[in-house]
Design a protein around this motif. Structure first.
Motif, PDB file in Angstrom:
ATOM      1  N   ARG A 163       0.815  -1.214   0.000  1.00  0.00           N
ATOM      2  CA  ARG A 163       0.000   0.000   0.000  1.00  0.00           C
ATOM      3  C   ARG A 163       0.854   1.272   0.000  1.00  0.00           C
ATOM      4  NH1 ARG A 163      -4.673  -1.875  -0.770  1.00  0.00           N
ATOM      5  NH2 ARG A 163      -5.617  -3.428   0.589  1.00  0.00           N
ATOM      6  N   ASP A 164       2.149   1.158  -0.146  1.00  0.00           N
ATOM      7  CA  ASP A 164       3.014   2.337  -0.124  1.00  0.00           C
ATOM      8  C   ASP A 164       2.799   3.177  -1.380  1.00  0.00           C
ATOM      9  OD1 ASP A 164       4.532   1.676   2.304  1.00  0.00           O
ATOM     10  OD2 ASP A 164       5.222  -0.038   1.122  1.00  0.00           O
ATOM     11  N   ARG A 165       2.998   4.500  -1.216  1.00  0.00           N
ATOM     12  CA  ARG A 165       2.810   5.418  -2.335  1.00  0.00           C
ATOM     13  C   ARG A 165       3.907   5.212  -3.380  1.00  0.00           C
ATOM     14  NH1 ARG A 165      -0.161  10.268  -2.164  1.00  0.00           N
ATOM     15  NH2 ARG A 165      -0.326   9.882   0.069  1.00  0.00           N
ATOM     16  N   GLU A 166       5.155   5.175  -2.919  1.00  0.00           N
ATOM     17  CA  GLU A 166       6.293   4.986  -3.822  1.00  0.00           C
ATOM     18  C   GLU A 166       7.129   3.799  -3.355  1.00  0.00           C
ATOM     19  OE1 GLU A 166       8.512   8.634  -3.816  1.00  0.00           O
ATOM     20  OE2 GLU A 166       7.584   9.268  -5.707  1.00  0.00           O
ATOM     21  N   VAL A 167       7.674   3.060  -4.309  1.00  0.00           N
ATOM     22  CA  VAL A 167       8.550   1.933  -3.992  1.00  0.00           C
ATOM     23  C   VAL A 167       9.732   1.927  -4.958  1.00  0.00           C
ATOM     24  CG1 VAL A 167       6.768   0.446  -3.001  1.00  0.00           C
ATOM     25  CG2 VAL A 167       7.188   0.372  -5.444  1.00  0.00           C
ATOM     26  N   ARG A 168      10.860   1.414  -4.489  1.00  0.00           N
ATOM     27  CA  ARG A 168      12.016   1.209  -5.365  1.00  0.00           C
ATOM     28  C   ARG A 168      11.869  -0.191  -5.951  1.00  0.00           C
ATOM     29  NH1 ARG A 168      16.583   3.839  -5.721  1.00  0.00           N
ATOM     30  NH2 ARG A 168      16.225   4.902  -3.744  1.00  0.00           N
ATOM     31  N   SER A 184       5.500   4.578  -8.479  1.00  0.00           N
ATOM     32  CA  SER A 184       4.338   4.334  -7.624  1.00  0.00           C
ATOM     33  C   SER A 184       4.089   2.830  -7.558  1.00  0.00           C
ATOM     34  CB  SER A 184       3.107   5.057  -8.164  1.00  0.00           C
ATOM     35  OG  SER A 184       2.661   4.427  -9.349  1.00  0.00           O
ATOM     36  N   SER A 185       3.484   2.378  -6.469  1.00  0.00           N
ATOM     37  CA  SER A 185       3.264   0.937  -6.305  1.00  0.00           C
ATOM     38  C   SER A 185       2.298   0.412  -7.361  1.00  0.00           C
ATOM     39  CB  SER A 185       2.759   0.629  -4.901  1.00  0.00           C
ATOM     40  OG  SER A 185       1.540   1.286  -4.659  1.00  0.00           O
ATOM     41  N   ARG A 186       1.339   1.242  -7.830  1.00  0.00           N
ATOM     42  CA  ARG A 186       0.396   0.809  -8.858  1.00  0.00           C
ATOM     43  C   ARG A 186       1.138   0.547 -10.180  1.00  0.00           C
ATOM     44  NH1 ARG A 186      -3.918   4.531  -8.694  1.00  0.00           N
ATOM     45  NH2 ARG A 186      -4.874   3.144  -7.184  1.00  0.00           N
ATOM     46  N   ASP A 187       2.062   1.464 -10.539  1.00  0.00           N
ATOM     47  CA  ASP A 187       2.848   1.270 -11.771  1.00  0.00           C
ATOM     48  C   ASP A 187       3.713   0.015 -11.665  1.00  0.00           C
ATOM     49  OD1 ASP A 187       1.747   3.558 -12.782  1.00  0.00           O
ATOM     50  OD2 ASP A 187       3.503   4.831 -12.322  1.00  0.00           O
ATOM     51  N   ALA A 188       4.280  -0.204 -10.476  1.00  0.00           N
ATOM     52  CA  ALA A 188       5.136  -1.377 -10.270  1.00  0.00           C
ATOM     53  C   ALA A 188       4.315  -2.663 -10.388  1.00  0.00           C
ATOM     54  CB  ALA A 188       5.806  -1.303  -8.898  1.00  0.00           C
ATOM     55  N   GLN A 189       3.097  -2.665  -9.860  1.00  0.00           N
ATOM     56  CA  GLN A 189       2.233  -3.847  -9.977  1.00  0.00           C
ATOM     57  C   GLN A 189       1.863  -4.110 -11.426  1.00  0.00           C
ATOM     58  OE1 GLN A 189      -1.161  -3.511  -7.395  1.00  0.00           O
ATOM     59  NE2 GLN A 189       0.105  -3.416  -5.545  1.00  0.00           N
ATOM     60  N   LEU A 233       4.433 -11.898 -13.492  1.00  0.00           N
ATOM     61  CA  LEU A 233       5.163 -12.183 -12.258  1.00  0.00           C
ATOM     62  C   LEU A 233       4.503 -11.443 -11.103  1.00  0.00           C
ATOM     63  CD1 LEU A 233       8.816 -11.880 -13.609  1.00  0.00           C
ATOM     64  CD2 LEU A 233       7.621 -13.982 -13.031  1.00  0.00           C
ATOM     65  N   ASP A 234       5.076 -11.542  -9.915  1.00  0.00           N
ATOM     66  CA  ASP A 234       4.529 -10.910  -8.719  1.00  0.00           C
ATOM     67  C   ASP A 234       5.448  -9.807  -8.231  1.00  0.00           C
ATOM     68  OD1 ASP A 234       2.326 -12.823  -8.353  1.00  0.00           O
ATOM     69  OD2 ASP A 234       3.951 -14.245  -7.977  1.00  0.00           O
ATOM     70  N   LEU A 235       4.860  -8.805  -7.571  1.00  0.00           N
ATOM     71  CA  LEU A 235       5.616  -7.741  -6.926  1.00  0.00           C
ATOM     72  C   LEU A 235       5.694  -8.080  -5.441  1.00  0.00           C
ATOM     73  CD1 LEU A 235       6.918  -4.927  -7.411  1.00  0.00           C
ATOM     74  CD2 LEU A 235       4.759  -3.956  -6.631  1.00  0.00           C
ATOM     75  N   VAL A 236       6.909  -8.271  -4.921  1.00  0.00           N
ATOM     76  CA  VAL A 236       7.106  -8.692  -3.531  1.00  0.00           C
ATOM     77  C   VAL A 236       7.941  -7.642  -2.814  1.00  0.00           C
ATOM     78  CG1 VAL A 236       8.027 -10.498  -2.029  1.00  0.00           C
ATOM     79  CG2 VAL A 236       7.050 -11.116  -4.228  1.00  0.00           C
ATOM     80  N   LYS A 237       7.447  -7.190  -1.645  1.00  0.00           N
ATOM     81  CA  LYS A 237       8.192  -6.208  -0.844  1.00  0.00           C
ATOM     82  C   LYS A 237       9.245  -6.963  -0.052  1.00  0.00           C
ATOM     83  CE  LYS A 237       5.990  -2.842   1.435  1.00  0.00           C
ATOM     84  NZ  LYS A 237       5.330  -2.110   2.551  1.00  0.00           N
ATOM     85  N   ILE A 238      10.529  -6.740  -0.382  1.00  0.00           N
ATOM     86  CA  ILE A 238      11.598  -7.503   0.269  1.00  0.00           C
ATOM     87  C   ILE A 238      12.309  -6.709   1.358  1.00  0.00           C
ATOM     88  CG2 ILE A 238      12.025  -9.084  -1.639  1.00  0.00           C
ATOM     89  CD1 ILE A 238      14.346  -7.279  -2.480  1.00  0.00           C
ATOM     90  N   ALA A 239      12.212  -5.373   1.319  1.00  0.00           N
ATOM     91  CA  ALA A 239      12.848  -4.549   2.353  1.00  0.00           C
ATOM     92  C   ALA A 239      11.880  -3.447   2.770  1.00  0.00           C
ATOM     93  CB  ALA A 239      14.164  -3.962   1.856  1.00  0.00           C
ATOM     94  N   PRO A 254      10.436   1.828   0.368  1.00  0.00           N
ATOM     95  CA  PRO A 254      10.532   0.368   0.473  1.00  0.00           C
ATOM     96  C   PRO A 254      10.977  -0.268  -0.841  1.00  0.00           C
ATOM     97  CG  PRO A 254       8.432   1.155   1.333  1.00  0.00           C
ATOM     98  CD  PRO A 254       9.089   2.313   0.697  1.00  0.00           C
ATOM     99  N   VAL A 255      11.746  -1.361  -0.728  1.00  0.00           N
ATOM    100  CA  VAL A 255      12.276  -2.033  -1.917  1.00  0.00           C
ATOM    101  C   VAL A 255      11.376  -3.204  -2.270  1.00  0.00           C
ATOM    102  CG1 VAL A 255      14.263  -3.224  -2.910  1.00  0.00           C
ATOM    103  CG2 VAL A 255      14.618  -1.358  -1.291  1.00  0.00           C
ATOM    104  N   CYS A 256      10.938  -3.250  -3.530  1.00  0.00           N
ATOM    105  CA  CYS A 256      10.107  -4.345  -4.026  1.00  0.00           C
ATOM    106  C   CYS A 256      10.820  -4.995  -5.198  1.00  0.00           C
ATOM    107  CB  CYS A 256       8.747  -3.830  -4.481  1.00  0.00           C
ATOM    108  SG  CYS A 256       7.772  -3.165  -3.135  1.00  0.00           S
ATOM    109  N   LYS A 257      10.605  -6.303  -5.354  1.00  0.00           N
ATOM    110  CA  LYS A 257      11.256  -7.030  -6.433  1.00  0.00           C
ATOM    111  C   LYS A 257      10.198  -7.749  -7.252  1.00  0.00           C
ATOM    112  CE  LYS A 257      15.233  -9.959  -7.300  1.00  0.00           C
ATOM    113  NZ  LYS A 257      16.339 -10.675  -6.734  1.00  0.00           N
ATOM    114  N   ILE A 258      10.393  -7.775  -8.547  1.00  0.00           N
ATOM    115  CA  ILE A 258       9.483  -8.481  -9.435  1.00  0.00           C
ATOM    116  C   ILE A 258      10.028  -9.898  -9.611  1.00  0.00           C
ATOM    117  CG2 ILE A 258       8.517  -8.575 -11.756  1.00  0.00           C
ATOM    118  CD1 ILE A 258       8.786  -5.515 -11.848  1.00  0.00           C
TER     119      ILE A 258
END
Length: 179
Positions: free
Chosen positions: A20-25, A38-43, A51-57, A63-67
């Motif tokens: 639910r974060d506004r911005e993610v790396r 933005s998290s919506r663009d990343a999803q 693939l899936d977007l997973v928050k790893i940090a 927050p860092v997310c990985k695809i």
């Protein structure tokens, strides 16, 4: 839109719509940094690659997310945990009981048992139980324990020195590390 990985969601990792974060790396599936978005663009980017977007940090800013493929990620993580469990060994404590007036051959037999336990990778608890009037002579117990520790000096270290606990005197030995 395809809903993925809902039944195998994990408590500590947030995936897809749980983020639910506004911005993610964002880090791509190949490990390349895709930048802050933005998290919506990343999803949407993750869904486009199926693939899936997973928050790893989650503690990082942003927050860092990985695809990644979350199912494959969970499988590999479970495999690593199983391998780690297989490689660990539980150290048992074996007990050797001595008496205050132990004879030399009995003493040597107990030393042999202790050596076998120590070479097997276990720790050894050496105990002497004091009965009746023996309670008045704990120094004799210390002498027996000292003699036992000295006879095992080449294979064991004294982890806890001899100490009276009620009617018992206890000492713990651990095997010396291999050189």
């Amino acid at each position: 839109m395809i809903w993925r990985c809902l039944p195998i969601s994990n408590k500590e990792l947030q995936i897809n719509e749980q983020i639910r974060d506004r911005e993610v790396r964002v880090i791509g599936p190949d490990g390349a940094q895709l930048g802050v978005m933005s998290s919506r663009d990343a999803q949407e980017l993750a869904y486009s690659k199926n693939l899936d977007l997973v928050k790893i940090a989650p503690q990082a800013t942003p927050p860092v997310c990985k695809i990644i493929d979350y199912g494959k990620f969970r499988f590999e993580q479970a495999k690593r945990e199983k391998e780690a469990r297989k490689n660990q060994r539980v150290v048992e404590i074996k007990e050797v009981r001595l008496s205050l007036n132990i004879d030399t051959h009995d003493f040597e037999t107990k030393v042999g048992h202790a050596v076998r336990f120590l070479k097997g990778g276990d720790k050894v608890k050496v105990s002497i139980r004091f009965r009746g009037r023996e309670m008045g002579h704990p120094e004799q117990g210390y002498e027996v324990m000292k003699r036992f520790a000295e006879s095992l000096a080449d294979v064991a270290n004294v982890e806890k020195p001899a100490k009276m606990e009620g009617r018992n005197m206890l000492m713990f030995l651990a095997s010396k590390p291999a050189k």
